[in-house]
Design a protein around this motif. Structure first.
Motif, PDB file in Angstrom:
ATOM      1  N   THR A 114     -32.269 -28.937 -30.876  1.00 25.87           N
ATOM      2  CA  THR A 114     -31.828 -28.588 -29.527  1.00 25.87           C
ATOM      3  C   THR A 114     -30.379 -29.026 -29.339  1.00 25.87           C
ATOM      4  OG1 THR A 114     -32.538 -30.713 -28.584  1.00 25.87           O
ATOM      5  CG2 THR A 114     -34.145 -28.920 -28.561  1.00 25.87           C
ATOM      6  N   VAL A 168     -32.191 -23.943 -27.938  1.00 21.26           N
ATOM      7  CA  VAL A 168     -33.341 -24.315 -28.763  1.00 21.26           C
ATOM      8  C   VAL A 168     -33.374 -23.360 -29.949  1.00 21.26           C
ATOM      9  CG1 VAL A 168     -35.838 -24.618 -28.906  1.00 21.26           C
ATOM     10  CG2 VAL A 168     -34.653 -25.075 -26.751  1.00 21.26           C
ATOM     11  N   PHE A 216     -37.022 -18.784 -34.070  1.00 17.43           N
ATOM     12  CA  PHE A 216     -36.956 -18.735 -32.607  1.00 17.43           C
ATOM     13  C   PHE A 216     -35.593 -19.295 -32.215  1.00 17.43           C
ATOM     14  CE2 PHE A 216     -37.252 -20.833 -28.498  1.00 17.43           C
ATOM     15  CZ  PHE A 216     -37.835 -19.849 -27.711  1.00 17.43           C
ATOM     16  N   LYS A 239     -32.944 -19.504 -28.626  1.00 20.08           N
ATOM     17  CA  LYS A 239     -32.588 -19.157 -27.257  1.00 20.08           C
ATOM     18  C   LYS A 239     -31.426 -20.030 -26.783  1.00 20.08           C
ATOM     19  CE  LYS A 239     -35.872 -16.138 -26.596  1.00 20.08           C
ATOM     20  NZ  LYS A 239     -35.595 -14.697 -26.356  1.00 20.08           N
ATOM     21  N   MET A 247     -41.437 -19.918 -26.320  1.00 15.86           N
ATOM     22  CA  MET A 247     -41.226 -21.076 -27.183  1.00 15.86           C
ATOM     23  C   MET A 247     -42.542 -21.739 -27.565  1.00 15.86           C
ATOM     24  SD  MET A 247     -39.249 -24.686 -26.379  1.00 15.86           S
ATOM     25  CE  MET A 247     -40.744 -25.354 -25.617  1.00 15.86           C
TER      26      MET A 247
END
Length: 242
Positions: free
Chosen positions: A8, A24, A39, A41, A77
């Motif tokens: 993060t 993230v 993933f 974002k 998430m």
């Protein structure tokens, strides 16, 4: 075994003082092999970004304004994380920030039993040495030349390579039983079961068995595997017993 390597970026160092998550990134591993599942974002923290934080990761408040809020991405998430172990470098930091965001959204905190701290692993393996992500990249031969600032997506890719090295150097392509898997969660388990191979024993034909027996009889002298250690000795001749 499914694991998620996660990183993060934040507006500061303390979620209790109001600092928020702004990025993230996560990579999926299955049996210590990257599956290609990712993933990522970038998030609007709904607050300012201090200059000292911008110097670390390069994000300004203007760059983040209009991006999805954490509440907008939390379901996606959590679906990606599933029930997998979560690997992070200085994992309590990342877990602390994600927990604060989850509580803010009315969700339960992450189970600490899922936490795998790669920093703690590195400290036990290299006691007394620098164990930052950059230091580990240099020590383990992971190319981090493109890392000019902290960026969660780049950092998590580097961390995945470092983690694999820390766990024994297992690399994609070296596991002959591995099959590239691109799905996540339950779909990944189903796909792994679907590619399981059925054993196919090689059975010789009658003609091949006969040819082998003829070869052994004519070409090999006293083949050991045909001699039983329990075989009785040959009977004495009549002349010898006379």
């Amino acid at each position: 075994m499914r694991q998620i390597v996660l990183d993060t970026e934040t507006t500061g160092l303390d979620p209790a003082s109001g600092d928020r998550v702004i990025e993230v990134a996560a990579i999926e591993l299955f049996n210590f092999v990257p599956t290609g599942g990712t993933f990522h974002k970038v998030i609007d923290p709904e607050r300012d970004v201090p200059e000292e934080s911008t110097r670390v990761h390069g994000f300004t408040a203007e760059m983040l304004r209009g991006k999805p809020r954490f509440a907008d991405i939390v379901d996606e998430m959590l679906a990606f994380l599933g029930e997998a172990e979560i690997v992070a470098h200085n994992a309590p930091f990342d877990f602390g920030f994600l927990d604060a965001e989850l509580v803010r959204c009315g969700r339960p905190k992450l189970d600490r039993a899922r936490m795998v701290d790669s920093l703690d692993i590195a400290k036990r393996r290299y006691p007394g040495l620098p164990n930052s992500l950059d230091a580990l990249c240099r020590r383990l031969g992971v190319d981090n030349s493109m890392r000019t600032s902290h960026n969660a997506l780049l950092d998590v890719k580097l961390l995945a390579e470092v983690f694999l090295q820390l766990m024994g150097g297992k690399q994609p392509g070296l596991d002959l039983a591995a099959t590239p898997l691109r799905r996540t969660g339950p779909a990944l388990v189903e796909e792994a079961a679907a590619v399981a191979r059925t054993p196919r024993p090689i059975l010789p034909t009658e003609a091949e068995l006969a040819a082998h027996a003829e070869f052994v009889e004519k070409k090999l002298k006293e083949a050991l595997w045909l001699q039983s250690p329990f075989a009785a000795p040959p009977a004495a001749s009549a002349e010898a017993s006379g």
